[in-house]
Scaffold this active site. Structure first.
Site, PDB file in Angstrom:
ATOM      1  N   ASN A 488       0.736  -1.218  -0.080  1.00  0.00           N
ATOM      2  CA  ASN A 488       0.153  -0.123   0.058  1.00  0.00           C
ATOM      3  C   ASN A 488       0.821   1.302   0.004  1.00  0.00           C
ATOM      4  O   ASN A 488       1.373   1.641   1.253  1.00  0.00           O
ATOM      5  CB  ASN A 488      -0.664  -0.088   1.397  1.00  0.00           C
ATOM      6  CG  ASN A 488      -1.976   1.102   1.255  1.00  0.00           C
ATOM      7  OD1 ASN A 488      -1.622   2.125   0.626  1.00  0.00           O
ATOM      8  ND2 ASN A 488      -3.059   0.871   1.965  1.00  0.00           N
ATOM      9  N   ASP A 489       1.014   1.967  -1.316  1.00  0.00           N
ATOM     10  CA  ASP A 489       1.775   3.183  -1.212  1.00  0.00           C
ATOM     11  C   ASP A 489       1.373   4.120  -0.414  1.00  0.00           C
ATOM     12  O   ASP A 489       2.139   5.096  -0.131  1.00  0.00           O
ATOM     13  CB  ASP A 489       1.847   3.652  -2.655  1.00  0.00           C
ATOM     14  CG  ASP A 489       2.564   2.698  -3.445  1.00  0.00           C
ATOM     15  OD1 ASP A 489       3.328   1.870  -3.033  1.00  0.00           O
ATOM     16  OD2 ASP A 489       2.489   2.658  -4.794  1.00  0.00           O
ATOM     17  N   CYS A 490       0.139   4.159   0.157  1.00  0.00           N
ATOM     18  CA  CYS A 490      -0.427   5.528   0.738  1.00  0.00           C
ATOM     19  C   CYS A 490       0.160   5.111   2.400  1.00  0.00           C
ATOM     20  O   CYS A 490      -0.378   6.139   3.134  1.00  0.00           O
ATOM     21  CB  CYS A 490      -1.854   5.290   0.707  1.00  0.00           C
ATOM     22  SG  CYS A 490      -2.638   5.791  -1.014  1.00  0.00           S
TER      23      CYS A 490
END
Length: 799
Positions: A488-490
């Site tokens: 999850n890049d967030c």
């Protein structure tokens, strides 16, 4: 609402209405010469790189959609009426104009009927070539003779680098030329005074060339100036040249270039005429002339199109399924795998959405993409796997983007510590066993390959370094650090914040590593891996179970995310399903957390990534708050993750729920209600709007997504249960209880297995009997020590 249908015999999707909710596209060509085309002939072309090799222009996110493209304009010379061979760009009223588009495997055919004139345009790139064909057939369906003028149109870029072409206009508007050569080919030249580019894409100071030719009809005019062709303040729907009926023979000199070739067709009632356009890269005077000489005939196009179809269809023939659900059959037999093959080829570098911001192969995306194609193209998937192994660094991490056209193992620069992502090399533990299981080549683990920056190791050694990378970077609670990002890049945990998702990945990796070490006769490595796994298990159980589900992560400051106390992002899909996939969850934990997934995250359109959405969470903790609630990582349905949930439910024996989840995100299931999904009903999309949005079910970012690989992998290897292993083909389905069975034909290591699964007791899972070539065999593993190359396998499920 229905806009088309699946034609599995032809391996095509047939669009019967051109006014689709979004542009429905297809890919042509290869990673050498690629192209995108829509159902209305919009799209662009690129050489090697969608970002730095784009030679045909498209205006992204514009109105109208998907313009410009590859157009034929047809004009009645008697009435002056004109239209396009695709519905757009002219856009005649649909009560008068009828259009059908057939998207096939790397080719597209668009048919139209207007004013008693029928047209059929076929677009494709021949195998191994750096040019494309547009073949046009025009038929007079009326009772009177017709005189039809034909004009081609495409818009060339001024600079193949998309940033230079679209943004740096004070430079790019002044470097292009166009002319008609003595051999009657259009010659488009960028920076023509310079040497043609031979140094890849690292330098802008090279000449670039394109060419275009008309075959099968006399050339009556041309234009290479976009402004001359369109006219002042006009658009693609009403070009001045077409309206007036005559090209101006313009030679562009700066500004903007186009490719327009004009001819005339006189047609008696019932008569058909065909012509051919060829467009490619290279200098028209040499490369173009040579290509036209060798390939420039209508008969040659038919030969090349059949070669193209044969090549693609051979890749699709490795697994053919006949299940009770026709929409699943469409997915498995043609479009699901074709989607995987396209994603494998192009990663996330070029589509109607990806506009050059991702130039090359994303490391973790491309690793996962291999899972979708390993059964279809095991040799090519092995080549890609080797490429990705050489993009691993000697410390066990990875470079984030691999550019095959300029990758230099042993000489790549390592990222800064702050740029490392924690999940990159852990995907090897999913992909390598799949490839070795397909090929049976255990010796691949002994192959020596270089690291990206320095040194080398066996493939087995690469795996050890991948595990050590995460084990050496753990937080206070003994879980691997999330670093710049886990999947999850967030997620923003702080560098030493801990990711439970990555912990589950490491656990799976340690299990796989121990199994491989056991097969290779390395007991010390087995002992090391299992000891590390035991330590990790203790850490997970000590801090990560919240009573009913597994938490999300632990911040660097000790904050727990994904607990009952959280008002936002309370439950996270990935950690629940990966607790099952990795084997970390105790049986009662697995059952409970997956039940919570069903209660809290399931929607009619797929499983939400998390819930409730982020609204007040600080952006320095969770960047998903930038997205509208119900979209992407902010409680949206991230389709990449859906296959993981299917796998988890299959591992628990829950075939009914697994298939319910699968159909919720299966594109073909929306074919008769395409207005909900809006994107193409034949390929996966990255994200679907969830029930927290006002438009649940809308799907965006089609084609290039990890959802394609995991959807195909979970359906074939978990629902259908056809899993290649080192010692044979495992057949262990987990199907809906109301299926009476299914049949499949599977190519595997040079043999063909014709499989019939019988489910007389209407169970989901449990092989009670297997008969191979008339003889009962214990278990569910089809052995390979069988005489002959064709085999019949019958499987019975029961209690």
């Amino acid at each position: 609402m229905k806009y088309g249908f699946f034609d599995d015999d032809a391996k095509e999707y047939v669009i019967t209405r051109p006014d689709t909710p979004q542009s429905w596209s297809n890919f042509l060509g290869s990673t050498e010469y690629g192209a995108i085309i829509t159902n209305n002939a919009g799209g662009y072309g690129f050489y090697q790189s969608g970002a730095r090799g784009r030679f045909l222009r498209l205006r992204f996110n514009s109105v109208p959609m998907d313009q410009p493209g590859r157009y034929f304009y047809l004009r009645d010379r008697q009435s002056g009426d004109y239209w396009s061979a695709s519905w757009q760009p002219v856009g005649k009223p649909l009560d008068q104009y009828h259009s059908t588009c057939r998207h096939g495997t790397a080719y597209t055919v668009i048919e139209s009927h207007y004013s008693e004139i029928a047209s059929e345009t076929t677009y494709f790139v021949p195998l191994g070539q750096t040019f494309e064909y547009w073949r046009l057939k025009v038929t007079n369906e009326g009772v009177r003779p017709r005189q039809i003028s034909v004009f081609t149109f495409c818009e060339f870029t001024n600079q193949w680098d998309t940033f230079q072409d679209q943004v740096n206009l004070q430079y790019s508007l002044f470097i292009i030329r166009g002319e008609l050569t003595d051999d009657r080919l259009l010659r488009i030249a960028i920076q023509d005074n310079l040497t043609p580019g031979t140094e890849g894409f690292s330098l802008h100071d090279n000449a670039r060339h394109c060419w275009m030719s008309l075959v099968g009809a006399p050339l009556e005019g041309y234009d290479t100036s976009r402004e001359a062709f369109l006219g002042p303040y006009r658009v693609y729907s009403n070009p001045w040249v077409v309206e007036q009926g005559q090209c101006t023979n313009s030679n562009v000199y700066g500004d903007n270039a186009c490719g327009s070739l004009q001819t005339s067709l006189d047609l008696q009632p019932g008569e058909s005429r065909e012509l051919l356009v060829m467009l490619g890269i290279g200098d028209a005077r040499k490369t173009g002339k040579s290509a036209v000489t060798e390939f420039g005939s209508l008969e040659r196009t038919r030969t090349e199109l059949q070669k193209l179809k044969n090549d693609w269809h051979s890749n699709l023939g490795g697994l053919i399924v006949e299940a009770p659900d026709e929409e699943l059959n469409h997915t498995i037999n043609v479009w699901g795998l074709y989607n995987c093959l396209i994603s494998f080829a192009w990663s996330r570098s070029a589509s109607l959405v990806y506009n050059g911001e991702r130039d090359g192969l994303g490391f973790r995306d491309s690793l996962q993409d291999i899972l979708g194609v390993v059964t279809a193209i095991p040799e090519k998937s092995r080549e890609r796997l080797e490429l990705m192994l050489t993009a691993q660094l000697s410390n066990g991490g990875a470079i984030p983007i691999v550019k095959p056209f300029e990758h230099r193992p042993g000489h790549e620069k390592a990222p800064t510590p702050e740029e490392y992502r924690s999940d990159d090399c852990l995907w090897f533990f999913n992909v390598l066993p799949a490839n070795v299981g397909e090929t049976g080549d255990l010796g691949f683990y002994n192959r020596v390959l270089p690291y990206a920056d320095q040194g080398e190791a066996t493939v087995f050694g690469h795996l050890r370094r991948a595990l050590e990378f995460n084990l050496e970077r753990t937080g206070k609670h003994g879980l691997p650090c999330g670093l710049a990002a886990d999947w999850n890049d967030c997620l923003r945990l702080g560098y030493f914040g801990e990711s439970l998702f990555v912990a589950f990945q490491v656990r799976l990796g340690l299990t796989v590593y121990a199994e491989v070490a056991e097969r290779m006769g390395k007991p010390d490595e087995v002992k090391w891996a299992l000891a590390q796994r035991n330590t990790l298990d203790a850490s997970i159980q000590a801090c990560a179970w919240d009573g009913e589900w597994f938490i999300w992560a632990i911040g660097e400051d000790g904050t727990l995310y994904g607990t009952k106390e959280c008002n936002e992002g309370q439950i996270y899909l990935n950690t629940q399903v990966w607790s099952v996939i990795s084997g970390a969850a105790a049986p009662e934990q697995a059952a409970r957390c997956m039940q919570i997934v069903q209660e809290r995250l399931a929607t009619p359109y797929g499983l939400m990534l998390s819930a409730p959405p982020f609204v007040k969470t600080p952006i320095d903790v969770m960047r998903a708050v930038v997205f509208n609630p119900g979209i992407k990582e902010n409680a949206g349905i991230f389709n990449h993750t859906q296959g993981w949930a299917v796998m988890a439910e299959c591992l628990l024996g829950h075939g009914d729920r697994a298939y319910e989840y699968y159909r919720a995100f299966m594109p073909a299931a929306y074919n008769t209600r395409a207005e909900i999904r809006q994107s193409e009903p034949y390929v996966q999309g990255q994200t679907t709007y969830s029930i927290y949005s006002p438009r649940p079910g809308n799907t965006r970012t089609p084609w290039l997504t990890g959802a394609a690989a995991w959807a195909y992998f979970s359906a074939t290897q978990y629902i259908l249960g056809l899993r290649p292993e080192l010692d044979g083909l495992r057949i262990d389905p987990c199907i809906p209880s109301d299926w009476e069975g299914f049949s499949a034909t599977r190519r595997f290591r040079g043999r063909t297995f014709r499989i019939a699964v019988h489910n007389p007791q209407n169970v989901c899972k449990g092989v009670t009997k297997m008969v191979v070539d008339g003889k009962e065999v214990a278990g569910s593993l089809v052995p390979l020590d069988l005489p002959g190359s064709e085999h019949r396998v019958d499987i019975w499920l029961g209690k």
